[in-house]
Design a protein around this motif. Structure first.
Motif, PDB file in Angstrom:
ATOM      1  N   THR A 127      -5.532   6.140  12.950  1.00 34.49           N
ATOM      2  CA  THR A 127      -5.032   5.088  13.831  1.00 34.49           C
ATOM      3  C   THR A 127      -5.123   3.727  13.161  1.00 34.49           C
ATOM      4  OG1 THR A 127      -5.673   6.265  15.844  1.00 34.49           O
ATOM      5  CG2 THR A 127      -5.409   3.879  16.012  1.00 34.49           C
ATOM      6  N   PHE A 128      -6.171   3.512  12.386  1.00 34.95           N
ATOM      7  CA  PHE A 128      -6.465   2.187  11.870  1.00 34.95           C
ATOM      8  C   PHE A 128      -6.082   1.989  10.406  1.00 34.95           C
ATOM      9  CE2 PHE A 128      -9.392   2.767  15.444  1.00 34.95           C
ATOM     10  CZ  PHE A 128      -9.147   1.602  16.155  1.00 34.95           C
ATOM     11  N   ILE A 129      -6.121   3.036   9.625  1.00 39.81           N
ATOM     12  CA  ILE A 129      -5.843   2.890   8.196  1.00 39.81           C
ATOM     13  C   ILE A 129      -4.872   3.970   7.750  1.00 39.81           C
ATOM     14  CG2 ILE A 129      -8.000   1.732   7.604  1.00 39.81           C
ATOM     15  CD1 ILE A 129      -9.240   4.343   6.967  1.00 39.81           C
ATOM     16  N   ASN A 130      -4.212   3.730   6.608  1.00 40.34           N
ATOM     17  CA  ASN A 130      -3.198   4.672   6.154  1.00 40.34           C
ATOM     18  C   ASN A 130      -3.826   5.995   5.732  1.00 40.34           C
ATOM     19  OD1 ASN A 130      -4.168   4.346   3.478  1.00 40.34           O
ATOM     20  ND2 ASN A 130      -2.882   2.532   3.199  1.00 40.34           N
ATOM     21  N   SER A 131      -3.004   6.987   5.572  1.00 36.01           N
ATOM     22  CA  SER A 131      -3.503   8.348   5.349  1.00 36.01           C
ATOM     23  C   SER A 131      -4.363   8.502   4.110  1.00 36.01           C
ATOM     24  CB  SER A 131      -2.324   9.329   5.294  1.00 36.01           C
ATOM     25  OG  SER A 131      -1.671   9.368   6.545  1.00 36.01           O
ATOM     26  N   PRO A 132      -3.971   7.951   2.943  1.00 35.62           N
ATOM     27  CA  PRO A 132      -4.848   8.114   1.772  1.00 35.62           C
ATOM     28  C   PRO A 132      -6.245   7.535   1.993  1.00 35.62           C
ATOM     29  CG  PRO A 132      -2.672   7.402   1.103  1.00 35.62           C
ATOM     30  CD  PRO A 132      -2.719   7.288   2.602  1.00 35.62           C
ATOM     31  N   SER A 133      -6.317   6.370   2.627  1.00 35.30           N
ATOM     32  CA  SER A 133      -7.623   5.769   2.883  1.00 35.30           C
ATOM     33  C   SER A 133      -8.397   6.568   3.914  1.00 35.30           C
ATOM     34  CB  SER A 133      -7.458   4.325   3.357  1.00 35.30           C
ATOM     35  OG  SER A 133      -6.848   3.542   2.355  1.00 35.30           O
ATOM     36  N   ALA A 134      -7.697   7.059   4.936  1.00 32.02           N
ATOM     37  CA  ALA A 134      -8.372   7.816   5.984  1.00 32.02           C
ATOM     38  C   ALA A 134      -8.975   9.093   5.424  1.00 32.02           C
ATOM     39  CB  ALA A 134      -7.392   8.140   7.108  1.00 32.02           C
TER      40      ALA A 134
END
Length: 326
Positions: free
Chosen positions: A267-274
């Motif tokens: 919800t808060f950060i893009n997929s690679p970071s998540a």
């Protein structure tokens, strides 16, 4: 006492205006809309931050650490905001400071316990949330004074117009800055929605006015860039990070605050970071609120499509104002 002049149109505001001047009367509605909407949204943002701070304190088993709120500048905008914060939110006077060139003019606030002084550096060092209410001509000097004294977790909320957000962030050397962006659309009833009351406090008691100012569905000719909502929510996330709250606990508190299960890592950060957050004991990365208002984010997408979250935000917004008293 009966007012014999109440219905005499010859004594009304527009009676002495020329035809050219009457074409500009709509600006009164725009000014009132910006004042009422701007103060109401600032109060709502504070209330969300305050509610989450209480939850974080309870989660950490910490003593009550209330948000410290500062207003820098006490001209018309600063005084209106101060009044709205004291009358409509849960903010208490002893958690509230004002810095202005003429603190001796703020007797109505100091007598109830608000500390009023002229020391911008002192205010910047003290505040958890700092509302900037200075004129554009004063902003560069004010930012130069306070930029080295803001804590990394301090949220700066700007009421200063005519200065772009990116410029403000550079002047402050600070990424945790929110500057609501308003726009206008043609609307025949713009005056009716915003000019019903002569005082801000009475306007914030009117259900029609509150309905018109709903952040996600404003009407009456005024609209608010929806990224403001995302920036406020990212501000809540950053508060948890600043308090060293693990990502798993952060999500639980945010979902509990809004009575939803919509908030996830993605919800808060893009997929690679998540995907890097494999451990719920890790912290969320610090989010630039400036960037959150400059471009669409995963959170922007969630707010736009999740009706349940939008409805919850609206209910919470309404709940802030009903008990406001004259």
């Amino acid at each position: 006492m009966l007012d014999l002049t109440a219905n005499l149109s010859s004594l009304g505001f527009e009676a002495g205006l020329g035809e050219d001047e009457k074409e500009l009367v709509f600006l009164r509605g725009r000014s009132a809309a910006l004042t009422v909407g701007g103060c109401a949204h600032a109060v709502f943002a504070y209330e969300l931050l305050s509610l989450l701070r209480k939850s974080v304190n309870a989660e950490n088993g910490a003593a009550k650490a209330h948000l410290r709120v500062g207003v820098l500048g006490a001209g018309l905008a600063g005084k209106q905001l101060a009044t709205a914060l004291l009358r409509a939110s849960s903010l208490r006077p002893h958690h509230f400071n004002i810095s202005t060139r003429r603190p001796e003019t703020l007797g109505e606030y100091s007598t109830v316990g608000v500390e009023c002084y002229f020391d911008n550096v002192r205010l910047a060092k003290w505040a958890d949330v700092l509302f900037l209410c200075v004129l554009p001509s004063q902003l560069a000097q004010v930012c130069a004074d306070v930029r080295r004294h803001l804590s990394s977790g301090c949220l700066v909320y700007s009421f200063t117009s005519a200065v772009p957000l990116n410029r403000l962030a550079v002047l402050l050397d600070h990424s945790s800055v929110i500057k609501p962006r308003y726009g206008f659309v043609a609307c025949s009833d713009v005056d009716r929605a915003w000019l019903l009351h002569g005082q801000l406090t009475s306007a914030l008691q009117d259900e029609e006015v509150i309905s018109a100012s709903l952040p996600l569905s404003m009407n009456g000719g005024l609209f608010l860039d929806q990224r403001w909502v995302s920036a406020v929510l990212y501000g809540l996330l950053n508060m948890c990070t600043a308090q060293k709250l693990a990502s798993g606990k952060t999500l639980r508190l945010l979902n509990g605050l809004f009575e939803t299960s919509a908030f996830t890592y993605h919800t808060f950060i893009n997929s690679p970071s998540a995907s890097d957050l494999d451990n719920p004991d890790d912290l969320f990365p610090w989010i630039s609120l400036v960037d959150a208002q400059a471009k669409d984010t995963p959170l922007t997408d969630l707010v736009s499509r999740d009706k349940g979250l939008r409805d919850c935000l609206s209910v919470m917004y309404y709940s802030v104002f009903p008990n406001l008293a004259e």
